[in-house]
Design a protein around this motif. Sequence first.
Motif, PDB file in Angstrom:
ATOM      1  N   LYS A 146       0.831  -1.205   0.000  1.00 14.20           N
ATOM      2  CA  LYS A 146       0.000   0.000   0.000  1.00 14.20           C
ATOM      3  C   LYS A 146       0.865   1.254   0.000  1.00 14.20           C
ATOM      4  N   LYS A 147       0.540   2.151  -0.920  1.00 13.82           N
ATOM      5  CA  LYS A 147       1.121   3.489  -0.866  1.00 13.82           C
ATOM      6  C   LYS A 147       0.028   4.378  -0.317  1.00 13.82           C
ATOM      7  N   THR A 148       0.275   5.075   0.770  1.00 10.13           N
ATOM      8  CA  THR A 148      -0.819   5.829   1.398  1.00 10.13           C
ATOM      9  C   THR A 148      -0.527   7.317   1.477  1.00 10.13           C
ATOM     10  N   TYR A 149      -1.573   8.109   1.397  1.00 10.42           N
ATOM     11  CA  TYR A 149      -1.475   9.547   1.624  1.00 10.42           C
ATOM     12  C   TYR A 149      -2.718   9.936   2.402  1.00 10.42           C
ATOM     13  N   PHE A 150      -2.538  10.204   3.697  1.00  9.56           N
ATOM     14  CA  PHE A 150      -3.666  10.354   4.604  1.00  9.56           C
ATOM     15  C   PHE A 150      -3.873  11.772   5.102  1.00  9.56           C
ATOM     16  N   GLU A 151      -3.254  12.750   4.469  1.00 12.09           N
ATOM     17  CA  GLU A 151      -3.404  14.095   5.023  1.00 12.09           C
ATOM     18  C   GLU A 151      -4.718  14.742   4.623  1.00 12.09           C
ATOM     19  N   THR A 152      -5.371  15.416   5.567  1.00 17.29           N
ATOM     20  CA  THR A 152      -6.613  16.140   5.242  1.00 17.29           C
ATOM     21  C   THR A 152      -6.443  17.605   5.633  1.00 17.29           C
TER      22      THR A 152
END
Length: 177
Positions: free
Chosen positions: A79-85
Amino acid sequence: MNETIKQLISKAEIDKRVSEIASKIENDYLGEEVVMICVLTGSAVFTADLSRKISKIPVIIEFFSVSSYGLNTESNGIKKTYFETKVPLDNKNIIVIEDIVDTGSTLDCIMNHLKTLNPKSIKICSLLEKTNRRAVKGLDIDYLGFNIGDYFVVGYGIDYANKYRNLSYIGSLEFVE
Ligand code: IMP
Ligand code: MG
């Protein structure tokens, strides 16, 4: 090898089901604000349609990016993740918007992250699920569009090798000689 697509769910069927889910969300959260987290890229079309059918409650739209497929039809598990909101998620009513829950590992990864952020509530909304393939237990889908068999599907935001997201229906992808 040629790729052919057989329609499984029509544009009209999708539209009707998305409207039903939107009304259910409006009623369940009456008087509250919700943050829809669109899981890119597959859920972008679904999130756009679903959110625009909701008018009785305030909606914030945020994006997460989790990918694991590359050019295959089988998840490679990485998994490549980008979790910023932009909006902090603590004390918010979160609805995770997914295109498909297959083995459940993508959603599991997202839920594990969200639980650390102190939201007020978390629910899961998925357009499709492939029940027979579930590997991760204990993931209940609160709002589900359609249960499908073990097809590899494309359309309505869902891709194969980044193609077919623009189809207005959902079809199964088959490879023919
Ligand atoms: P999971 O982690 O195995 O549950 O897989 C979920 C993710 O894989 C979904 O969010 C999709 O992006 C992708 N996926 C699963 N099944 C399909 C499919 O049939 N077509 C295209 N993408 C799929
Ligand atoms: Mg996805």
